[in-house]
Design an enzyme around this catalytic site. Structure first.
Site, mmCIF file in Angstrom:
data_model
loop_
_atom_site.group_PDB
_atom_site.id
_atom_site.type_symbol
_atom_site.label_atom_id
_atom_site.label_comp_id
_atom_site.label_asym_id
_atom_site.label_seq_id
_atom_site.Cartn_x
_atom_site.Cartn_y
_atom_site.Cartn_z
ATOM 1 N N ASP A 34 72.732 61.228 -22.108
ATOM 2 C CA ASP A 34 72.574 59.848 -21.650
ATOM 3 C C ASP A 34 71.114 59.495 -21.391
ATOM 4 O O ASP A 34 70.789 58.728 -20.496
ATOM 5 C CB ASP A 34 73.436 59.595 -20.399
ATOM 6 C CG ASP A 34 74.877 59.953 -20.665
ATOM 7 O OD1 ASP A 34 75.377 59.545 -21.727
ATOM 8 O OD2 ASP A 34 75.484 60.674 -19.853
ATOM 9 N N HIS A 44 76.980 56.702 -27.609
ATOM 10 C CA HIS A 44 75.584 56.262 -27.758
ATOM 11 C C HIS A 44 75.545 54.737 -27.698
ATOM 12 O O HIS A 44 76.310 54.062 -28.375
ATOM 13 C CB HIS A 44 74.998 56.774 -29.076
ATOM 14 C CG HIS A 44 74.763 58.253 -29.051
ATOM 15 N ND1 HIS A 44 74.223 58.940 -30.097
ATOM 16 C CD2 HIS A 44 75.002 59.175 -28.073
ATOM 17 C CE1 HIS A 44 74.129 60.226 -29.769
ATOM 18 N NE2 HIS A 44 74.602 60.389 -28.551
#
Ligand code: IMP
Ligand code: MG
Length: 336
Positions: free
Chosen positions: A13, A42
């Site tokens: 992340d 994503h």
């Protein structure tokens, strides 16, 4: 370039989606290959719109880029087909014949295991149980699934041919380095090796063909699920600093900690980093928001970047200063 691997430096992340979409558009990537599976989301913000991808490579924003999913990846066919449709990439995406398949039973096994959901805190997407079946040699592979037929190819061979022809190829790693099954905080890890070598192995690109390893760090650390997080802040302090994030796939609030130079150095060594992409600089240093040139960054932000370069011993070449794909300070040679 020509062959770059992008991998996470901490727990994921960090903004791989943003960096991949930037590279795709800026460098006009010819081929992008995604590793991993649907547990990794994503996110890309492009021209004011937010996109979340779980299987389609984040390079799809450049419409001439060929999109591939490597044989080590695990595909949930419903999620794959939905994304292919939504992102309109039907004519330029292929999956390897040997990708393994996540079935309903794997999701049930993941979500139904209190060890996995409570102790480890998995994303409940069935990825671990699906890989378990692959290790047992009982998993289905992509070539056995009729709806995937139009997308099948030998991805490993395609990628190697592209590299040999001097095409610009990017391998998009997923998840976090410290979630690696081998190098992470076991047992609080995911079910694959998330390092550079793991990504290469999943795709089928040999170590001798990799030119650049772009290691991505966020300007602070976040982690979802259980397991150690050095320097972890309280929820109250996380909120006070404005570091609150909600996970893409699970909607959980991410735990947070300040940037850790020792963890970063270890990650750079094991991943063989040649460059660093640093994201969300504007979250830690709001005065840097929207900067596109190094000279626009504040002194304290520049000091932070220099400290990273000194301690991690790798140049910081890409710096994210906002959510939008193109909001980046690009210090790579030949870039403006
Ligand atoms: P699993 O990958 O769903 O088995 O979950 C194992 C651990 O990895 C859990 O702590 C998850 O929260 C974490 N995890 C899995 N995928 C990602 C990701 O893409 N980003 C961040 N954490 C992840
Ligand atoms: Mg993510």
């Amino acid at each position: 370039m020509p062959c770059t691997v992008l991998v996470s430096g901490f727990w994921g992340d960090e903004g791989k989606g943003k960096i991949v979409s930037y590279l795709a558009l800026k460098d006009r990537l010819n081929v992008a290959v995604r590793a991993g599976s649907v547990n990794a989301g994503h996110t890309v913000v492009y021209k004011g719109k937010t996109y979340k991808m779980r299987l389609v490579p984040s390079a799809f924003f450049y419409d001439k880029c060929k999109l591939l999913v490597g044989p080590g990846a695990n595909i949930n066919p419903a999620i794959f087909l939905d994304e292919v449709e939504r992102f309109g990439v039907k004519d330029r995406i292929w999956v390897d014949r040997q990708c393994s398949i996540i079935e309903e039973k794997h999701i049930n096994r993941d979500a139904g295991s209190s060890f996995l959901t409570k102790k480890i805190g998995t994303t409940r997407q069935g990825v671990g149980p699906a890989i378990g079946d692959r290790v047992k040699r009982t998993a289905k592979l992509a070539y056995e699934i009729p709806v995937l037929k139009p997308y099948l190819t030998d991805v490993a061979l395609e990628v190697n041919k592209a590299i040999d022809r001097g095409k610009k190829v990017l391998l998009e790693g997923t998840q976090g380095f410290y979630l690696s099954l081998y190098h992470g905080t076991y047992p609080y890890v995911t079910s694959r090796d998330t390092s550079t070598s793991g990504v290469c192995s999943e795709v089928g690109v040999p170590p001798t063909k990799v030119d650049d390893v772009l290691l991505i760090f966020k300007s602070y650390i976040t982690r979802v699920g259980s397991g150690p997080l050095p320097g972890e802040l309280s929820e109250e302090e996380t909120r006070r600093r404005g570091w609150v994030e909600i996970a893409t796939v699970t909607g959980r609030m991410r735990r947070a900690a300040p940037f850790d130079y020792n963890l970063a150095r270890r990650s750079a060594i094991i991943n063989g980093a040649t460059q660093i992409a640093l994201t969300k600089l504007d979250v830690v240093f709001p005065e840097c928001a929207g900067a596109k040139r190094f000279g626009e960054l504040s002194k304290r932000a520049v000091d932070f970047i220099k400290e990273i370069e000194r301690k991690v011993k790798v140049p910081v070449t890409l710096i994210g200063t906002g959510q939008e794909t193109m909001t980046i300070v690009d210090r790579r040679r030949g870039s403006s």
